[in-house]
Design a protein around this motif. Structure first.
Motif: not given
Length: 275
Positions: A75, A104-107, A272
């Motif tokens: 990342e 961790r903010g993944y969509r 991400l």
């Protein structure tokens, strides 16, 4: 056919190997000076260049939680490049992986289907008068030109995964030629090139990819002929499974299912953002 976790792990390792070989063939080259490969458990993270469809994290999560330190390093490398990180995660991944990536903010961006067929029985022969040939080194330019021309004119079926510009497609196709261990094919109808496709075998799994038909030759059995030839070659070479990845509901999926493929599982494509 039913795919258990062990078979899914073998498939995901084969896909990771394909990404590793393609990006690895470019890493450190003048063509892609910022390209890199990072091993992450059974999977791999690759970067080639800004906007490349080869930029991805694949093969992870299928055997359990992703290593936090390794994931953080990948990342960080993507943030330094100001690039979004694309993670292709099998829906058979361990349940804790989804919580881990969500935190961790993944969509979720999209879904792709992984179709599989056994090669224990002989693949069905293709009907029609389409001739398929292996690509000799001298024919690589024609192979690349065919893929670019076909990919620049999608058939409009199903849910398209990526909308890429011609420049991006041309670069990605040229980058793909750096991969080792790939069998490449051209299909001809009435002597003229009509389509192209590739195949790579890893640990008995034949990964069928890069398949495309020129717009003027669609619905004329080109994909069926390319599938039949690759399946036959894979079986003759000792592979026992063949896989193909498609967007949901596409003509490509329908063609594969006619050739004996069935949905094995899906992959969630997670993004991400670089911020």
């Amino acid at each position: 056919m039913f795919i258990d976790p062990a078979a899914a792990q073998r498939i995901e390792r084969a896909e990771a190997a394909a990404t590793r070989d393609t990006a690895g063939g470019l890493a450190g080259s003048d063509r892609a000076p910022r390209a890199f490969i990072r091993e992450l458990g059974p999977g791999v993270a690759a970067y080639v260049r800004a906007g490349s469809p080869l930029n991805k994290l694949i093969g992870v999560g299928i055997d359990g939680r992703i290593d936090e330190s390794g994931l953080a390093a990948v990342e960080a490398a993507y943030r330094e490049l100001n690039e979004p990180l694309r993670a292709e995660i099998a829906t058979l991944a361990a349940p804790e992986v989804w919580e881990q990536l969500g935190a961790r903010g993944y969509r979720l961006q999209e879904i792709e289907n992984v179709l599989c067929r056994s090669l224990q029985d002989a693949p069905p022969p293709a009907d029609g008068d389409v001739r398929v040939e292996r690509v000799a080194p001298s024919a690589l330019p024609a192979f690349a030109e065919t893929l670019v021309a076909a990919f620049c004119h999608p058939d409009g079926s199903g849910a398209a995964l990526d909308q890429l510009t011609r420049d991006v497609i041309e670069t990605a196709v040229e980058d793909s030629l750096a991969a080792s261990g790939v069998a490449r094919y051209l299909a001809r109808r009435d002597g003229a090139i009509a389509g192209a496709a590739s195949m790579r075998v890893h640990d008995g799994v034949a990964v069928l990819n890069g398949s495309a038909t020129l717009p003027t030759d669609r619905k004329r059995g080109i994909q069926a002929a390319l599938l039949a030839r690759r399946l036959g070659d894979a079986r003759a070479g000792g592979a026992d499974l063949a896989i193909v990845t498609t967007a949901p509901g596409t003509q490509s999926q329908a063609n594969a299912m006619k050739a004996g493929f069935a949905l094995a599982y899906a992959r969630a494509v997670l993004i991400l953002p670089p911020g």
